[in-house]
Design an enzyme around this catalytic site. Structure first.
Site, mmCIF file in Angstrom:
data_model
loop_
_atom_site.group_PDB
_atom_site.id
_atom_site.type_symbol
_atom_site.label_atom_id
_atom_site.label_comp_id
_atom_site.label_asym_id
_atom_site.label_seq_id
_atom_site.Cartn_x
_atom_site.Cartn_y
_atom_site.Cartn_z
ATOM 1 N N GLU A 5 49.923 42.793 61.367
ATOM 2 C CA GLU A 5 49.668 43.651 60.229
ATOM 3 C C GLU A 5 50.917 43.640 59.375
ATOM 4 O OE1 GLU A 5 48.655 47.250 62.253
ATOM 5 O OE2 GLU A 5 46.560 46.686 62.428
ATOM 6 N N CYS A 6 50.809 43.111 58.165
ATOM 7 C CA CYS A 6 51.991 42.710 57.395
ATOM 8 C C CYS A 6 51.976 43.319 55.998
ATOM 9 C CB CYS A 6 52.030 41.181 57.286
ATOM 10 S SG CYS A 6 51.669 40.320 58.843
ATOM 11 N N THR A 7 53.007 43.018 55.222
ATOM 12 C CA THR A 7 53.069 43.364 53.805
ATOM 13 C C THR A 7 53.561 42.134 53.046
ATOM 14 O OG1 THR A 7 53.654 45.646 54.375
ATOM 15 C CG2 THR A 7 53.950 44.963 52.085
#
Length: 469
Positions: A5-7
């Site tokens: 789960e990234c940005t």
């Protein structure tokens, strides 16, 4: 399966301070620590027949791959997970940003089960074979249509001129948009592409995507095509987990922005009130809602407010990169992979050249278990110690980061000048040496910071009984 789960942050060449294109992403995981490394993949080391570890999907690959950098998982037990890199013709790729979907599209084109490709695979199957960012989109589109996917993902490609962002849609469909040169994008863990123009050359998609939308009545809007409305989500989780991250970035680049943390329609294409630097991206990738009630380390909010929104900087940051293609230096110096390991609240990103033959051991040989020779594990140790008393250790970290990044800038500026006339193997050797200098500087400063934290924390331990107590 490894949770991710990234940005993602993307910056066009006319929006950046030096005319470079920049694509950045924090590679986040779950509760299990996932050690990361930094490697060069030479053509001789690239597989000609690929088999996914997670699904067993098999792909025959072209015979002439290019050299490229990567940031793979150190253990390899769930596959390569190459994550991000720049190839020898200065094309960059980051993959992937986990995104959302909805039941309408899943009822039409469901995600595969125990089959197809995913984040584990895309960089390895794509980056060695593309010569432009646009080619990256078409190659991934081909792979998705032929093999399918079991997850929803976003990914970005950049060359010296263009940036493209692609999102998977269902099991076999996809869509992509070219990012305007004067714009930036922040993409959290939701489907992010909004307005889509099927007639513009700045948009690409599966050949039958428009027909699919119309045939199955997937579009809730009266006019136009907003892919976030059509294929994405607008859930309570989005208002707490995804939207606030976009809101914080938008207000950082434009304090006059009128969005709120709960807005479901945070804009995809956005414009800053100034030129954007790598330093801006580094700050944002480490951010935790500073100067708001939602900062877990701050003193403005209530305990509930401090836990209300998921920040960008988090304990689950395991690897963060900024892939920069510079336009103000010769081609052989253009590719820079800024790299930081561990939580971004207590690390420093290093501007590694990518026209190289090997990577520094402290970043390459991470190891699956804790060891003091690895920058990944040192950063993880520092972040966990720093988290116990951020007010006490935060200023030490700020000083360490500025000192380290400034030192790396100095090495980079000197190398840019000294290597102007070099080519071929001589240039690669010079850049490999410069990377080693930056890694050594970073390692030494990290150890120094850890020592300063021990010194500072000694008198603040609860288990103490001074003679004057």
């Amino acid at each position: 399966m490894k949770p991710t789960e990234c940005t993602t942050i993307l910056v066009g060449k006319k929006a950046s301070i030096d005319g470079s294109t920049m694509i950045a992403r924090s590679e986040d995981g779950g509760r299990e620590i996932i050690p990361e490394s930094f490697k060069v993949v030479h053509p001789a080391d690239q597989p000609r027949h690929y088999k996914s570890v997670i699904t067993g999907c098999e792909v025959d690959l072209p015979e002439e791959p290019m050299r490229y950098t990567s940031a793979p998982d150190a253990s390899g037990k769930q596959g390569i997970w190459a994550a991000a890199g720049i190839n020898e013709v200065n094309v960059a790729m980051t993959a992937t940003e986990t995104i959302t979907t909805n039941a309408r599209i899943q009822g039409v084109d469901p995600l595969l089960v125990n089959a197809g490709l995913g984040e584990e695979d895309f960089v390895t199957l794509t980056l060695p074979y593309i010569h432009t960012a646009r080619e990256g989109v078409t190659r991934v589109g081909h792979l998705l249509e032929k093999y399918g996917t079991y997850e929803m993902n976003g990914m970005a490609f950049a060359d010296h001129d263009e940036i493209w962002y692609l999102e998977t849609i269902g099991g076999h469909h996809w869509a992509a948009r070219r990012i305007p040169d004067d714009a930036y994008v922040v993409a959290p863990n939701r489907l992010n592409i909004d307005e889509f123009d099927f007639d513009s050359p700045d948009f690409m998609a599966s050949a039958d995507l428009q027909e699919l939308i119309n045939t199955y009545h997937l579009n809730p809007d009266f006019e136009g095509y907003n892919f976030r409305h059509i294929f994405g989500s607008a859930t309570i989780k989005d208002t707490h987990y995804n939207n606030p991250r976009a809101w914080y970035v938008h207000h950082y680049f434009d304090p006059e922005s009128t969005t709120t943390p709960l807005d479901q329609d945070q804009p995809f294409i956005t414009y800053a009130n100034r030129k954007i630097s790598v330093d801006d991206i580094m700050f944002l990738m480490a951010s935790h809602y500073q100067n708001t009630p939602y900062d877990a380390y701050g003193d403005q909010g209530t305990p509930a407010e401090k836990k209300r929104f998921r920040p960008i900087g988090i304990n689950r940051n395991f690897e963060t990169h900024v892939l920069q293609i510079r336009n103000d230096v010769p081609t052989g110096l253009a590719g820079v992979q800024w790299l930081g390991f561990g939580p971004n609240t207590f690390n420093a990103m290093v501007p590694f050249y990518t026209n190289i033959t090997d990577t520094p051991a402290s970043f390459r040989d991470t190891g699956a278990k804790f060891n003091l020779h690895s920058i990944f594990w040192l950063n993880k140790l520092m972040s966990q110690l720093g988290d116990t008393n951020f007010k006490l250790y935060g200023e030490l970290e700020d000083a360490f980061e500025q000192k380290t990044v400034a030192g790396c800038y100095q090495i980079q500026h000197a190398t840019d000048q000294e290597a102007q006339a070099l080519q071929g193997a001589a240039l690669q050797a010079a850049l490999t040496t410069a990377n080693q200098k930056m890694a050594d500087l970073t390692f030494a400063n990290t150890v120094e910071l850890l020592g300063a934290m021990v010194d500072e924390g000694h008198s603040h331990m609860q288990l103490k009984y001074d003679l004057l107590d």
